[in-house]
Motif scaffolding. Structure first.
Motif, short mmCIF file in Angstrom:
data_model
loop_
_atom_site.label_atom_id
_atom_site.label_comp_id
_atom_site.label_asym_id
_atom_site.label_seq_id
_atom_site.Cartn_x
_atom_site.Cartn_y
_atom_site.Cartn_z
N VAL A 224 0.83 -1.21 0.00
CA VAL A 224 0.00 0.00 0.00
C VAL A 224 0.86 1.26 0.00
N GLU A 225 1.95 1.26 0.75
CA GLU A 225 2.83 2.43 0.80
C GLU A 225 3.49 2.68 -0.55
N LYS A 228 0.91 4.32 -2.67
CA LYS A 228 0.66 5.69 -2.23
C LYS A 228 1.75 6.65 -2.73
N GLU A 229 2.99 6.22 -2.62
CA GLU A 229 4.10 7.14 -2.79
C GLU A 229 4.65 7.23 -4.21
N ILE A 255 -5.56 4.30 -0.49
CA ILE A 255 -4.59 4.69 -1.51
C ILE A 255 -5.05 5.95 -2.24
N ASN A 257 -7.35 8.15 -1.34
CA ASN A 257 -7.50 9.29 -0.45
C ASN A 257 -6.16 9.99 -0.24
N TYR A 258 -5.10 9.20 -0.16
CA TYR A 258 -3.76 9.77 0.02
C TYR A 258 -3.27 10.48 -1.24
N ARG A 259 -3.56 9.89 -2.41
CA ARG A 259 -2.98 10.41 -3.65
C ARG A 259 -3.69 11.63 -4.20
N ARG A 262 -2.22 15.09 -4.59
CA ARG A 262 -0.77 14.91 -4.43
C ARG A 262 -0.13 14.42 -5.73
N THR A 265 -3.20 9.56 -10.63
CA THR A 265 -3.52 8.13 -10.73
C THR A 265 -4.20 7.87 -12.07
#
Length: 318
Positions: A224-225, A228-229, A255, A257-259, A262, A265
């Motif tokens: 998952v990290e 995300k990154e 995933i 929500n974080y991206r 930022r 996708t």
């Protein structure tokens, strides 16, 4: 590699080193490569060439080897993928002839390809498809019907190279086998060349594998990290997975929500956005949950530009 001393010993009367060195000097100075170098640097005197005869010899020998290159894995030069270059430098006490090792184009190409492979990762996507050679002409001419999608992908790559990561990704939608995954792999490959990291995830197998990760929390967290990154994330064939509430709400939701706001996708799908929302709204476990499907789509719809990929089914061609 044969040393200059060994070469001199092979001359008739090779034990007369000075005479042999004079003959070799005359031959090397007549070499076209050396003559070109001397014409660029007339300030270097004869003595400098004589005391650096070993450098000049290796320059000629390795340049000849490169001209008839047998391939990087069979490189005959001292250092694989490198050749000798001559340079004229001011040492403070006068002009000097020095040499250096320079990487050849084949080594640079291999290093660039290795860098790209390190930059782009795949989960359940064929590595051969991801890292195969790409030709812009091949992509443009493969199918006139998908020209608009190809042009939009090329434009996106150009914008990212010029302006940095874009606020939106792309949502490629079309029938089976029209080359959606291929275009996304091409995009990741091209942007990896300028330093962007990328991940492509084949959704049906990823969702199935998530079940086994429940017993491996460290692996799940790491996966998952990574998603995300990474700079560029592609969910391939989204809508074809057998979704469950946990995968939808706690993995995909986390995933995305974080991206959002930022990093961009990207998606390939056989479903348009409305059909995808209906897909997310229903799971075999909890049935129809329209609000949860809408919640996930609120993290997708505003952050993509939809691109239709038309054309014939090309499965098996790539």
């Amino acid at each position: 590699m044969e040393s200059l001393g060994e070469v001199l010993k092979q001359w008739p009367g090779g034990r007369n080193m000075q005479a042999d060195a004079d003959r070799l000097y005359t031959e090397l100075m007549a070499e076209p490569l050396v003559r070109q170098f001397r014409s660029r640097h007339p300030e270097l005197d004869t003595r400098e060439y004589r005391i650096n005869l070993n450098r000049v010899y290796h320059y000629v020998k390795e340049q000849r080897a490169c001209a008839e290159c047998p391939g990087l894995d069979r490189c005959p030069n001292d250092f694989e993928g490198h050749y000798t270059m001559l340079e004229c430098v001011d040492s403070g006490g006068g002009l000097k002839l020095i040499d250096r090792k320079a990487p050849c184009s084949k080594l640079i190409a291999r290093q660039n390809e290795q860098t790209i492979k390190r930059k782009v990762r795949s989960f359940y996507v064929d590595e051969a498809s991801l890292h195969r050679g790409y030709s812009a002409d091949e992509i443009m001419n493969a199918d006139p019907e998908r020209m608009l999608a190809v042009g939009r992908t090329f434009s996106y790559i150009k914008q990212t190279k010029e302006r940095g990561l874009q606020p939106k990704g792309l949502y490629l939608v079309g029938h089976f086998g029209t080359g959606k995954t291929f275009l996304m792999c091409y995009m990741l490959h091209e942007l990896a060349k300028v330093g962007y990291s990328g991940v492509i995830v084949y959704m049906p197998e990823f969702v199935e594998d998530l079940k086994s990760m429940l017993d491996e929390p460290a692996k799940l967290r790491e996966t998952v990290e990574i998603m995300k990154e990474t700079d560029l994330l592609v969910f391939d064939d989204i809508g074809a997975e057998n979704l469950n509430p946990w995968a939808r709400d706690h993995v995909m939701g986390a995933i995305l929500n974080y991206r959002m706001n930022r990093k961009p996708t990207f998606y390939t799908s056989n479903h348009d956005l409305d059909a995808l929302e209906r897909h997310f709204s229903f799971t075999n476990k909890d049935g129809d949950e329209a609000h949860k499907g809408q919640r996930l789509m609120d993290r997708i719809r505003p952050y993509v530009d939809k691109v239709w990929v038309n054309g014939e089914n090309k499965r098996g061609l790539y």
